[in-house]
Design a protein around this motif. Sequence first.
Motif, short mmCIF file in Angstrom:
data_model
loop_
_atom_site.label_atom_id
_atom_site.label_comp_id
_atom_site.label_asym_id
_atom_site.label_seq_id
_atom_site.Cartn_x
_atom_site.Cartn_y
_atom_site.Cartn_z
N GLN A 21 0.83 -1.20 0.00
CA GLN A 21 0.00 0.00 0.00
C GLN A 21 0.86 1.25 0.00
O GLN A 21 0.59 2.22 -0.72
CB GLN A 21 -0.95 -0.01 1.20
CG GLN A 21 -2.08 -1.01 1.06
CD GLN A 21 -2.92 -1.09 2.33
OE1 GLN A 21 -2.58 -0.52 3.36
NE2 GLN A 21 -4.03 -1.81 2.25
N ASP A 22 1.90 1.26 0.82
CA ASP A 22 2.82 2.40 0.88
C ASP A 22 3.52 2.60 -0.47
O ASP A 22 3.66 3.73 -0.95
CB ASP A 22 3.85 2.23 1.98
CG ASP A 22 3.28 2.36 3.37
OD1 ASP A 22 2.14 2.85 3.52
OD2 ASP A 22 3.97 1.95 4.33
N LEU A 23 3.96 1.50 -1.06
CA LEU A 23 4.65 1.57 -2.35
C LEU A 23 3.72 2.12 -3.43
O LEU A 23 4.09 3.03 -4.17
CB LEU A 23 5.17 0.19 -2.75
CG LEU A 23 5.89 0.11 -4.09
CD1 LEU A 23 7.13 0.98 -4.08
CD2 LEU A 23 6.24 -1.33 -4.41
N TYR A 24 2.50 1.59 -3.51
CA TYR A 24 1.54 2.08 -4.50
C TYR A 24 1.23 3.55 -4.28
O TYR A 24 1.12 4.32 -5.23
CB TYR A 24 0.25 1.27 -4.49
CG TYR A 24 0.26 0.09 -5.43
CD1 TYR A 24 0.43 0.27 -6.79
CD2 TYR A 24 0.10 -1.20 -4.96
CE1 TYR A 24 0.45 -0.80 -7.66
CE2 TYR A 24 0.12 -2.29 -5.82
CZ TYR A 24 0.30 -2.08 -7.17
OH TYR A 24 0.32 -3.15 -8.03
N SER A 50 -1.42 0.78 -15.16
CA SER A 50 -2.25 -0.27 -14.57
C SER A 50 -3.45 0.39 -13.89
O SER A 50 -3.34 1.49 -13.34
CB SER A 50 -1.43 -1.05 -13.54
OG SER A 50 -2.27 -1.86 -12.77
N THR A 51 -4.57 -0.28 -13.91
CA THR A 51 -5.76 0.27 -13.25
C THR A 51 -5.55 0.40 -11.75
O THR A 51 -6.28 1.15 -11.09
CB THR A 51 -7.01 -0.59 -13.52
OG1 THR A 51 -6.76 -1.93 -13.08
CG2 THR A 51 -7.36 -0.58 -14.99
N GLY A 56 -8.67 4.19 -5.52
CA GLY A 56 -8.38 4.59 -4.15
C GLY A 56 -8.41 6.09 -3.94
O GLY A 56 -8.50 6.88 -4.88
N GLU A 57 -8.35 6.46 -2.66
CA GLU A 57 -8.39 7.87 -2.28
C GLU A 57 -7.16 8.64 -2.76
O GLU A 57 -7.19 9.85 -2.92
CB GLU A 57 -8.54 8.01 -0.77
CG GLU A 57 -9.91 7.62 -0.26
CD GLU A 57 -11.04 8.45 -0.87
OE1 GLU A 57 -10.91 9.69 -0.90
OE2 GLU A 57 -12.02 7.86 -1.31
N ASP A 58 -6.06 7.93 -2.98
CA ASP A 58 -4.82 8.57 -3.43
C ASP A 58 -4.54 8.29 -4.91
O ASP A 58 -3.42 8.35 -5.36
CB ASP A 58 -3.64 8.12 -2.57
CG ASP A 58 -3.41 6.62 -2.64
OD1 ASP A 58 -4.29 5.89 -3.13
OD2 ASP A 58 -2.34 6.17 -2.19
N GLN A 63 -5.49 12.89 -7.59
CA GLN A 63 -4.37 13.82 -7.40
C GLN A 63 -4.33 14.87 -8.51
O GLN A 63 -4.04 16.04 -8.26
CB GLN A 63 -3.05 13.05 -7.35
CG GLN A 63 -2.91 12.23 -6.08
CD GLN A 63 -1.58 11.54 -5.98
OE1 GLN A 63 -0.54 12.14 -6.22
NE2 GLN A 63 -1.60 10.27 -5.60
N LEU A 64 -4.64 14.46 -9.74
CA LEU A 64 -4.68 15.42 -10.84
C LEU A 64 -5.83 16.40 -10.67
O LEU A 64 -5.70 17.59 -10.94
CB LEU A 64 -4.76 14.70 -12.18
CG LEU A 64 -3.49 13.94 -12.60
CD1 LEU A 64 -3.75 13.12 -13.85
CD2 LEU A 64 -2.33 14.90 -12.81
#
Length: 75
Positions: A21-24, A50-51, A56-58, A63-64
């Motif tokens: 999760q941290d890496l993604y 990749s989809t 997710g929230e992040d 973000q864009l």
Amino acid sequence: VPESEKETFAKLNTLVNNYNQDLYSKLKSEYASKIDGYIKENKNYFIVLSTNYLQGEDSILKQLEQKGYILEKIN
């Protein structure tokens, strides 16, 4: 998994999931910044992701949007 190793396996599984999760999350932020830079160059780019990065929230999409972009889904 043998009964005697279930607790250890569960802990390891939690560690791996947290790491993933941290890496993604970090990759999503990096890709969002990269895409923002491409857009600002005012050139045409074809971006394949990749989809997993769009969820997710992040997500890269969110973000864009936070950077002020208006995104439109094309079917």
